[in-house]
Design an enzyme around this catalytic site. Sequence first.
Site, short mmCIF file in Angstrom:
data_model
loop_
_atom_site.label_atom_id
_atom_site.label_comp_id
_atom_site.label_asym_id
_atom_site.label_seq_id
_atom_site.Cartn_x
_atom_site.Cartn_y
_atom_site.Cartn_z
N GLN A 100 0.86 -1.20 0.00
CA GLN A 100 0.00 0.00 0.00
C GLN A 100 0.89 1.25 0.00
O GLN A 100 1.70 1.45 0.91
CB GLN A 100 -0.95 0.04 1.20
CG GLN A 100 -1.97 1.17 1.01
CD GLN A 100 -2.90 1.39 2.18
OE1 GLN A 100 -2.44 1.55 3.31
NE2 GLN A 100 -4.20 1.41 1.93
N TYR A 169 -5.97 10.73 4.00
CA TYR A 169 -4.56 10.92 3.62
C TYR A 169 -4.48 11.71 2.30
O TYR A 169 -5.51 12.05 1.72
CB TYR A 169 -3.85 9.57 3.54
CG TYR A 169 -3.64 8.98 4.92
CD1 TYR A 169 -2.73 9.58 5.79
CD2 TYR A 169 -4.37 7.90 5.38
CE1 TYR A 169 -2.55 9.09 7.08
CE2 TYR A 169 -4.21 7.41 6.66
CZ TYR A 169 -3.30 8.00 7.51
OH TYR A 169 -3.13 7.53 8.78
N ARG A 319 -9.19 -5.53 11.66
CA ARG A 319 -9.08 -5.83 13.09
C ARG A 319 -9.24 -7.31 13.43
O ARG A 319 -8.50 -7.81 14.28
CB ARG A 319 -10.06 -4.93 13.86
CG ARG A 319 -9.61 -3.47 13.87
CD ARG A 319 -10.69 -2.54 14.37
NE ARG A 319 -11.77 -2.39 13.39
CZ ARG A 319 -12.89 -1.72 13.58
NH1 ARG A 319 -13.09 -1.11 14.74
NH2 ARG A 319 -13.81 -1.62 12.64
#
Length: 379
Positions: A100, A169, A319
Amino acid sequence: MNTLFDKTVINRIKLSNRVVRSATWMGLADEDGQVTQKLIKTMTDLANGGVGLIISGHMNITSEGKASLLQTGIYEDKHIPGLKEMTNAVHEHNGKIIAQLAHGGTFAKDELINETPLAVSIFDGLSEFPRKELNTFEISRLIEAFANASERAKSAGFDGIQLHSAHGYLLSQFLSPYYNRRTDKYGGNIQNRTRIITEIQSAIRKKVGNDYPILIKMNCHDFSEEGLTLKDSIQAAKTLSKVGFDAIELSGGLLSSSKFSPCRTKINATEKEAYFKEEALLFKKEINIPLILVGGIRSFETAEKLINDNTADYISMCRPFIREPNIINNWKNGNLAKSECSSENLCFRPGHSGKGVYCMLKNKQKNKQKNKQKNTKNI
Ligand SMILES: Cc1cc2nc3c(=O)[nH]c(=O)nc-3n(C[C@H](O)[C@H](O)[C@H](O)COP(=O)(O)O)c2cc1C
């Protein structure tokens, strides 16, 4: 009918199922952004656990784009050997891994970089610390930096790359009318706000060739005042699907928002799972490339249903894998128990204090069990 354990292909990567480990900053690199043995172990645990595709944590493509403590870097060739060791380890365990690529923009961390963070636009209320507005020359340098990072990712053995254009971002700041107040060709309508992403995609394609997967993670909605709307996001996704991206991972929300953050809490009922599924259905109608859906997926039933009814082509989780890297093999082997992840986001805490991300509740339970065993022995 599609099922979770179908074998599929994205561009040239062959995947053993339709499950993706969504990008996860683990806070396990060293201060120079270099891969550590702990990070490699996390990745091999995931590969051993049966997930079809691992997406690395966000890696900064320039030194001043660093947004997280102990974040992995991909901004210089010195990072390639460590990254290569990590991709080799994943491949030895039959996994697939994508890098990424990210830049923090105005959310780069002042205390982690030696320069003034870059912003798409400067306006009152943007930040309490100084920011520098990007000029067009600096935008072209950034496009080049993304392309160079993709070349590094390819030579380090990654199976593809994903642009991080979600959660607030830099690339997400370009898409957002709140952060992007430019009046040049990179600002204004959604076509202009998407421009930097299409230019990056084209620069990357030139470096890596046609048979290398280029994915993007984006918000379906910023869920914030004046942020990216659903309508504009669908428009952007339509453009991106046409210019040669190989898949879109759909997320939503900004890190700065609490209730509507990308990592929502209290996912304690089936109805609360897959919290962007309604939006996914709208995107699926408009794009002609695979859609990967992330956000609150916790049970086999939900995951399988999303794939069976074509809401998404892939499901993605973050998660649950922090707590149970083996969950996909469990599901495959008939143990269909729902993820034990409590979705309370406690996993961020050790990451922010330099200890690396882990499930605090699982550790607490383990320690309790150990103490119980000790006490029983002492009786
Ligand atoms: C500890 C942690 C680190 C994360 N790091 C990243 C990251 O590096 N890049 C990214 O796109 N999303 C990151 N996310 C967001 C996840 O990829 C995902 O979008 C979000 O957690 C929702 O999925 P989940 O409900 O399965 O956890 C992170 C989330 C957590 C909890």
